[in-house]
Design a protein around this motif. Structure first.
Motif, PDB file in Angstrom:
ATOM      1  N   LEU A 164      10.105   7.007  -2.747  1.00 27.48           N
ATOM      2  CA  LEU A 164       9.527   6.733  -1.433  1.00 27.48           C
ATOM      3  C   LEU A 164       8.170   7.414  -1.287  1.00 27.48           C
ATOM      4  CD1 LEU A 164       9.723   5.585   1.435  1.00 27.48           C
ATOM      5  CD2 LEU A 164      10.990   7.647   2.085  1.00 27.48           C
ATOM      6  N   MET A 170      10.516  -2.998  -1.210  1.00 27.66           N
ATOM      7  CA  MET A 170       9.080  -2.717  -1.092  1.00 27.66           C
ATOM      8  C   MET A 170       8.445  -2.590  -2.467  1.00 27.66           C
ATOM      9  SD  MET A 170       8.661  -0.140   2.202  1.00 27.66           S
ATOM     10  CE  MET A 170      10.061   0.951   1.862  1.00 27.66           C
ATOM     11  N   ASP A 171       9.177  -1.982  -3.381  1.00 21.18           N
ATOM     12  CA  ASP A 171       8.681  -1.798  -4.751  1.00 21.18           C
ATOM     13  C   ASP A 171       8.454  -3.136  -5.446  1.00 21.18           C
ATOM     14  OD1 ASP A 171       7.787   0.010  -6.597  1.00 21.18           O
ATOM     15  OD2 ASP A 171       9.720   0.278  -7.565  1.00 21.18           O
ATOM     16  N   GLU A 179       7.073  -5.968   3.119  1.00 24.23           N
ATOM     17  CA  GLU A 179       5.819  -5.233   3.198  1.00 24.23           C
ATOM     18  C   GLU A 179       6.049  -3.725   3.172  1.00 24.23           C
ATOM     19  OE1 GLU A 179       3.548  -6.371   6.578  1.00 24.23           O
ATOM     20  OE2 GLU A 179       3.445  -8.489   6.022  1.00 24.23           O
ATOM     21  N   LYS A 180       5.063  -3.024   2.604  1.00 20.85           N
ATOM     22  CA  LYS A 180       5.097  -1.553   2.658  1.00 20.85           C
ATOM     23  C   LYS A 180       4.514  -1.109   3.999  1.00 20.85           C
ATOM     24  CE  LYS A 180       4.428  -1.314  -2.344  1.00 20.85           C
ATOM     25  NZ  LYS A 180       3.509  -0.958  -3.441  1.00 20.85           N
ATOM     26  N   SER A 181       5.111  -1.629   5.045  1.00 14.33           N
ATOM     27  CA  SER A 181       4.624  -1.338   6.393  1.00 14.33           C
ATOM     28  C   SER A 181       5.101   0.034   6.840  1.00 14.33           C
ATOM     29  CB  SER A 181       5.118  -2.409   7.374  1.00 14.33           C
ATOM     30  OG  SER A 181       6.537  -2.380   7.463  1.00 14.33           O
ATOM     31  N   GLU A 182       4.458   0.525   7.874  1.00 13.68           N
ATOM     32  CA  GLU A 182       4.854   1.832   8.408  1.00 13.68           C
ATOM     33  C   GLU A 182       6.293   1.799   8.897  1.00 13.68           C
ATOM     34  OE1 GLU A 182       3.329   5.091  11.764  1.00 13.68           O
ATOM     35  OE2 GLU A 182       2.218   3.239  11.398  1.00 13.68           O
ATOM     36  N   LEU A 234       5.541   5.433  -2.996  1.00  6.21           N
ATOM     37  CA  LEU A 234       5.115   4.267  -2.212  1.00  6.21           C
ATOM     38  C   LEU A 234       4.116   4.665  -1.126  1.00  6.21           C
ATOM     39  CD1 LEU A 234       8.469   2.296  -1.746  1.00  6.21           C
ATOM     40  CD2 LEU A 234       6.525   1.644  -3.169  1.00  6.21           C
ATOM     41  N   LYS A 235       4.223   5.902  -0.651  1.00  4.03           N
ATOM     42  CA  LYS A 235       3.313   6.403   0.380  1.00  4.03           C
ATOM     43  C   LYS A 235       2.035   6.991  -0.221  1.00  4.03           C
ATOM     44  CE  LYS A 235       5.266   8.501   3.913  1.00  4.03           C
ATOM     45  NZ  LYS A 235       6.086   9.443   4.700  1.00  4.03           N
ATOM     46  N   ASN A 259       8.863  -0.115   7.788  1.00  2.00           N
ATOM     47  CA  ASN A 259       9.809  -0.096   6.667  1.00  2.00           C
ATOM     48  C   ASN A 259       9.834   1.256   5.961  1.00  2.00           C
ATOM     49  OD1 ASN A 259      10.724  -2.748   6.966  1.00  2.00           O
ATOM     50  ND2 ASN A 259       9.034  -3.584   5.770  1.00  2.00           N
ATOM     51  N   LEU A 260       8.654   1.861   5.796  1.00  2.00           N
ATOM     52  CA  LEU A 260       8.601   3.188   5.180  1.00  2.00           C
ATOM     53  C   LEU A 260       9.329   4.224   6.043  1.00  2.00           C
ATOM     54  CD1 LEU A 260       4.886   3.179   3.955  1.00  2.00           C
ATOM     55  CD2 LEU A 260       6.902   3.200   2.493  1.00  2.00           C
ATOM     56  N   ILE A 290      13.589   0.663  -0.388  1.00  2.00           N
ATOM     57  CA  ILE A 290      12.573   1.055  -1.374  1.00  2.00           C
ATOM     58  C   ILE A 290      12.474   0.017  -2.487  1.00  2.00           C
ATOM     59  CG2 ILE A 290      12.036   2.766  -3.157  1.00  2.00           C
ATOM     60  CD1 ILE A 290      13.282   4.862  -1.230  1.00  2.00           C
TER      61      ILE A 290
END
Length: 362
Positions: free
Chosen positions: A199, A160-161, A166-169, A202-203, A171-172, A157
């Motif tokens: 989290l 990504m923050d 990347e805030k890719s699917e 981020l979504k 990694n999430l 997190i």
């Protein structure tokens, strides 16, 4: 039963902070891979002010017992000091302790977890990636430890923050899997919920994110001496979530405005294009009319009336024929019905002129 035993020993340490009480507490700790190892040391660091001095003393001069037992007690002191100074936000002190005892404790399975927590707290983008590497090592060594799973989720997190990954699917999903596993293994630890809130933010699930952080605040022990620091940290997270939500709303409105501007620009360009086409059309028609008028005057003046009429019909039909051809070139199929009518009129005039000529011949 075991939990009450540790709480009793912890209470004795609070009322009588001494080396003997500390050694009694440390000797009774579960294995370091057990989640309670970290939890009990965390409670000790939170509830006993200035425990760092006594921990340092035992770390530097462990009890004269078996070598393995002495090593475990010394590592517990090392681990607790890391917790103590990290909660105090004294990252320099954490760094000094780690560097001083790195070689002595690097064989412990919990050591990568200690390093992950340290590198995660330095604020350096490079260190955040290092924290993720150590968190992954710790998760492989202790997959059933909720604290380790939480550390892995938080490392992802943070990266990504900060925009480091990347805030890719993928990694999430990795972060979500880790934090869900941590909560499944231990549903009563407050910070796990604040991490879930980060989290969710981020979504783009901002309402749920705020609720998760507020749940963490409600679950915290307000009697702990580091509670103000923890509370402040939660408020920082809530502030960042609100900022992310506002930024998302602004970006959405900007995108909508940009779409409207692009649409207006396209419409304007289309109108200008049509205007230019109409100008060309009128210009062509005007030129044809001038040519028709001049030609008619020159030819009709030398002919009889009947011949002049026939010539005018032919010129008018030619003018309409040229206009219909120009319309096809400029507009394509846009005004096809109009073009067919004009072309039909041109043909009618041609036939009328031919018919009129035939009558004259007879």
């Amino acid at each position: 039963m075991a939990k009450k035993l540790y709480e009793d020993m912890l209470f004795k340490m609070i009322t009588e902070k001494s080396r003997e009480r500390l050694l009694e507490f440390l000797a009774a700790l579960p294995p370091e891979t057990d989640r309670n190892f970290e939890l009990y040391l965390t409670k000790m660091a939170q509830k006993i002010p200035d425990i760092n001095g006594l921990l340092t003393e035992v770390l530097e001069k462990p009890p004269v017992t078996g070598e393995e037992k002495a090593d475990l007690i010394a590592f517990a002191c090392f681990f607790a000091l890391n917790i103590y100074y990290r909660h105090k936000r004294d990252i320099t002190k954490v760094h000094d302790i780690i560097e001083k005892y790195r070689h002595r404790f690097s064989h412990h399975p919990m050591f990568p977890h200690v390093l992950s927590l340290y590198y995660r707290s330095t604020g350096s983008s490079k260190d955040l990636k290092t924290a993720l590497d150590y968190a992954q090592q710790a998760a492989q060594l202790m997959p059933g430890n909720p604290g380790v799973q939480h550390s892995l989720a938080e490392a992802l997190i943070n990266l990504m923050d900060e925009g480091e990954i990347e805030k890719s699917e993928a990694n999430l999903n990795r972060a979500e899997e880790a934090i869900n596993k941590a909560i499944m293994l231990e549903a009563t630890y407050p910070k796990f919920y604040s991490t879930r809130g980060r989290l969710l933010a981020l979504k783009g699930m901002f309402k749920e994110a705020r609720e998760a952080v507020e749940q963490a605040i409600d679950m915290e022990d307000s009697t702990a001496h580091d509670y103000p620091i923890r509370y402040s940290g939660y408020q920082d997270i809530l502030g960042k979530i609100r900022q992310m939500e506002f930024s998302r709303q602004v970006d959405k409105k900007l995108a909508e405005a940009e779409g409207k501007i692009n649409k207006a620009r396209q419409e304007t360009e289309e109108q200008l294009k049509q205007f230019r086409v109409q100008n060309l059309e009128f210009l062509g028609l005007f030129a044809a009319i001038i040519s028709f008028t001049v030609g008619s005057i020159q030819f009709v003046s030398r002919l009889t009336f009947e011949q002049g009429v026939i010539l005018l019909l032919i010129f008018t039909g030619s003018l309409l024929y040229i206009y219909s051809g120009l319309s096809i070139v400029l507009h394509g199929r846009a005004y096809l019905s109009r073009t067919i009518i004009v072309l039909a009129l041109a043909l009618i005039l041609f036939f009328v002129s031919l018919a009129f000529k035939g009558v004259l011949v007879k």
